[in-house]
Design an enzyme around this catalytic site. Structure first.
Site, PDB file in Angstrom:
ATOM      1  N   HIS A 208      45.784  20.706  11.270  1.00  0.00           N
ATOM      2  CA  HIS A 208      46.751  21.714  11.119  1.00  0.00           C
ATOM      3  C   HIS A 208      47.546  21.858  12.363  1.00  0.00           C
ATOM      4  O   HIS A 208      47.214  21.444  13.623  1.00  0.00           O
ATOM      5  CB  HIS A 208      45.594  23.198  11.391  1.00  0.00           C
ATOM      6  CG  HIS A 208      46.712  24.479  11.025  1.00  0.00           C
ATOM      7  ND1 HIS A 208      47.291  25.081  11.816  1.00  0.00           N
ATOM      8  CD2 HIS A 208      46.705  25.146   9.892  1.00  0.00           C
ATOM      9  CE1 HIS A 208      47.890  26.092  11.235  1.00  0.00           C
ATOM     10  NE2 HIS A 208      47.556  26.136  10.005  1.00  0.00           N
ATOM     11  N   CYS A 246      51.555  23.183   7.437  1.00  0.00           N
ATOM     12  CA  CYS A 246      51.491  24.859   7.205  1.00  0.00           C
ATOM     13  C   CYS A 246      53.009  24.940   7.775  1.00  0.00           C
ATOM     14  O   CYS A 246      53.626  24.953   8.830  1.00  0.00           O
ATOM     15  CB  CYS A 246      50.643  25.361   8.436  1.00  0.00           C
ATOM     16  SG  CYS A 246      50.724  27.088   8.665  1.00  0.00           S
ATOM     17  N   HIS A 275      49.378  24.964   3.659  1.00  0.00           N
ATOM     18  CA  HIS A 275      49.621  26.343   3.776  1.00  0.00           C
ATOM     19  C   HIS A 275      50.944  26.756   3.758  1.00  0.00           C
ATOM     20  O   HIS A 275      51.738  26.092   4.441  1.00  0.00           O
ATOM     21  CB  HIS A 275      48.981  27.119   5.130  1.00  0.00           C
ATOM     22  CG  HIS A 275      47.448  26.687   5.438  1.00  0.00           C
ATOM     23  ND1 HIS A 275      46.810  26.656   6.745  1.00  0.00           N
ATOM     24  CD2 HIS A 275      46.690  26.277   4.572  1.00  0.00           C
ATOM     25  CE1 HIS A 275      45.632  26.386   6.648  1.00  0.00           C
ATOM     26  NE2 HIS A 275      45.447  26.069   5.247  1.00  0.00           N
ATOM     27  N   ASP A 320      49.527  31.157   2.589  1.00  0.00           N
ATOM     28  CA  ASP A 320      48.903  31.628   4.043  1.00  0.00           C
ATOM     29  C   ASP A 320      49.233  33.109   4.377  1.00  0.00           C
ATOM     30  O   ASP A 320      49.353  33.938   3.516  1.00  0.00           O
ATOM     31  CB  ASP A 320      49.694  30.753   5.077  1.00  0.00           C
ATOM     32  CG  ASP A 320      48.933  30.604   6.376  1.00  0.00           C
ATOM     33  OD1 ASP A 320      47.730  30.859   6.435  1.00  0.00           O
ATOM     34  OD2 ASP A 320      49.397  29.663   7.110  1.00  0.00           O
ATOM     35  N   HIS A 321      48.998  33.622   5.570  1.00  0.00           N
ATOM     36  CA  HIS A 321      48.846  34.956   5.997  1.00  0.00           C
ATOM     37  C   HIS A 321      49.761  35.999   5.365  1.00  0.00           C
ATOM     38  O   HIS A 321      51.036  35.509   4.836  1.00  0.00           O
ATOM     39  CB  HIS A 321      49.410  35.154   7.457  1.00  0.00           C
ATOM     40  CG  HIS A 321      48.817  34.215   8.355  1.00  0.00           C
ATOM     41  ND1 HIS A 321      49.206  33.743   9.598  1.00  0.00           N
ATOM     42  CD2 HIS A 321      47.546  33.498   8.268  1.00  0.00           C
ATOM     43  CE1 HIS A 321      48.264  32.984  10.089  1.00  0.00           C
ATOM     44  NE2 HIS A 321      47.362  32.630   9.477  1.00  0.00           N
ATOM     45  N   TYR A 334      45.103  38.171   6.951  1.00  0.00           N
ATOM     46  CA  TYR A 334      44.105  38.003   5.592  1.00  0.00           C
ATOM     47  C   TYR A 334      43.959  39.187   4.651  1.00  0.00           C
ATOM     48  O   TYR A 334      42.771  39.190   4.102  1.00  0.00           O
ATOM     49  CB  TYR A 334      43.178  37.159   6.082  1.00  0.00           C
ATOM     50  CG  TYR A 334      43.493  35.770   6.538  1.00  0.00           C
ATOM     51  CD1 TYR A 334      43.616  34.885   5.316  1.00  0.00           C
ATOM     52  CD2 TYR A 334      43.719  35.553   7.813  1.00  0.00           C
ATOM     53  CE1 TYR A 334      43.961  33.456   5.829  1.00  0.00           C
ATOM     54  CE2 TYR A 334      44.105  34.238   8.000  1.00  0.00           C
ATOM     55  CZ  TYR A 334      44.164  33.331   7.162  1.00  0.00           C
ATOM     56  OH  TYR A 334      44.739  32.153   7.674  1.00  0.00           O
TER      57      TYR A 334
HETATM   58  C1  DNO Z   1      45.282  30.160  10.341  1.00  0.00           C
HETATM   59  C2  DNO Z   1      44.913  29.276  10.041  1.00  0.00           C
HETATM   60  C3  DNO Z   1      44.148  28.481  10.922  1.00  0.00           C
HETATM   61  C4  DNO Z   1      43.687  27.163  10.421  1.00  0.00           C
HETATM   62  C5  DNO Z   1      42.954  26.354  11.857  1.00  0.00           C
HETATM   63  C6  DNO Z   1      42.292  25.036  11.230  1.00  0.00           C
HETATM   64  O1  DNO Z   1      45.444  31.309   9.973  1.00  0.00           O
HETATM   65  O2  DNO Z   1      45.759  28.270   9.088  1.00  0.00           O
HETATM   66  O3  DNO Z   1      43.316  29.248  11.474  1.00  0.00           O
HETATM   67  O4  DNO Z   1      42.410  27.300   9.509  1.00  0.00           O
HETATM   68  O5  DNO Z   1      43.770  26.019  12.672  1.00  0.00           O
HETATM   69  O6  DNO Z   1      41.232  24.770  12.116  1.00  0.00           O
END
Ligand code: DNO
Length: 358
Positions: A208, A246, A275, A320-321, A334
């Site tokens: 990531h 991401c 992501h 993602d978020h 989340y």
């Molecule tokens: C954030 C996530 C990260 C990801 C980690 C993997 O929200 O995308 O916490 O899961 O960096 O280790």
């Protein structure tokens, strides 16, 4: 492409598997076991129970996130071999339980980092994760940890586990003498041990990006530009040494051309997992997380999805978020609602891109 949703486990998530199952076009979860500190082995029976629970809910679990790398591995300390051995055991255990991709990061000390976990968006009264480098300047790392923990609504955030952070000062001290090149050497050492194992058990490691996409608190960071990832995939040149791109982490820096980066690594078939989220720039090193819809932020998620589509992406993806909307409370970033809206939007883009091709 397999569309998924992150889930932290029944004791660590306010969102239920039943709710996730009801999101249209969501085939599974990206899972996580947060009861284990970095460096500990994840026992087979515990993983099996977790996987079974997810299957019983009618969902798949082929991706696990945040199998955290012990700080001694990143710092290249003598007992790293012991922790690498443990990591390898966890990889094998996960593989035996049907996991295909492990998402991890190689960021010193912190995982993602924000200065506010619930900044109100004045236009609509929702709130989202927020970052302002100016605010960070006024904080020590310890203060940031305290604030983040206090504002997490009782949840432990990934990368912010108390065990991991209790030795913060000692670790920060050691990092003062570690350059980015040394960190990359330590990373290579780690990959050289684990990637052959991954190849033999059918796992792809997906690193990531640094979030935000620049160094913080003077710590070395090696994963926030296209050039960084070009180096990383060559450290051990194998499809098992892949990326979790991401859009929001990389996109925190306007210097990164996100669709171009997705296209570049998509063409090499090195994106095991994606992501996808949006960012709104508010100034230099200042941003908030925006709704997924392209026009609500500064990233063009249509172009991101198109880059994945055009390069034949057949890995795993998740929204993602999200913001906190409709009075939801829970784990910052989340919530259920905004991420579910995001998932539906991404599925819509995918469908439209596909139909346009015919
Ligand atoms: C954030 C996530 C990260 C990801 C980690 C993997 O929200 O995308 O916490 O899961 O960096 O280790």
């Amino acid at each position: 492409m397999k569309m998924t949703f992150r889930w932290y486990g029944k004791n660590s998530d306010h969102v239920t598997l039943k709710q996730i199952r009801q999101i249209p076009g969501c085939s599974g979860i990206m899972g996580m076991l947060d009861q284990y500190a970095a460096g500990e082995v994840w026992p087979m029976n515990v993983i099996q129970d977790y996987v079974e629970q997810v299957h019983q809910a009618g969902l798949e679990v082929e991706v696990i996130e945040s199998v955290n790398v012990h700080e001694d591995i990143k710092m290249g300390l003598p007992d790293r071999d012991h922790y690498i051995e443990n990591y390898i055991t966890t990889i094998k255990n996960l593989a035996q339980c049907g996991i295909r991709v492990i998402v991890y990061n190689f960021m010193p000390v912190f995982d993602w980092l924000r200065t506010d976990l619930a900044r109100e968006i004045p236009e609509d009264g929702s709130n989202s994760l927020y970052y302002d480098e100016e605010e960070l300047k006024g904080m020590t790392p310890l203060k940031l940890v305290e604030e983040t923990t206090k504002n997490s609504n009782g949840f432990t955030l990934p990368g912010w586990e108390p065990e991991r952070l209790k030795e913060l000062e000692r670790v920060l001290d050691i990092y003062q003498n570690i350059t980015v090149d040394q960190l990359r050497e330590n990373y290579k050492y780690f990959l050289e041990q684990i990637i052959p194992v991954c190849e033999s058990v059918g796992i792809r490691m997906a690193v990531h990006p640094d979030d935000p996409a620049w160094p913080v608190f003077g710590l070395p960071r090696l994963a926030h530009t296209q050039a960084d990832f070009d180096k990383i995939i060559k450290l051990v040149d194998s499809p098992a040494n892949s990326l979790c791109l991401c859009s929001g982490s990389l996109g925190s820096s306007p210097d990164n051309d996100i669709p171009a980066i997705f296209r570049h690594f998509g063409e090499m078939n090195r994106i095991a997992c994606a992501h996808v989220r949006n960012i709104k720039y508010l100034g230099y090193r200042k941003f908030r997380e925006a709704p997924h819809l392209s026009r609500e932020g500064d990233l063009d998620l249509y172009e991101v999805m198109k880059a994945l589509y055009d390069t034949g992406f057949d890995g795993y993806i998740r929204p993602d978020h999200g913001r906190m909307i409709w009075d939801e409370t829970g784990r910052p970033g989340y919530g259920l609602y905004d991420r579910a809206l995001g998932l539906t939007y991404l599925n819509g883009l995918w469908e439209a891109i596909g139909k346009n091709k015919c």
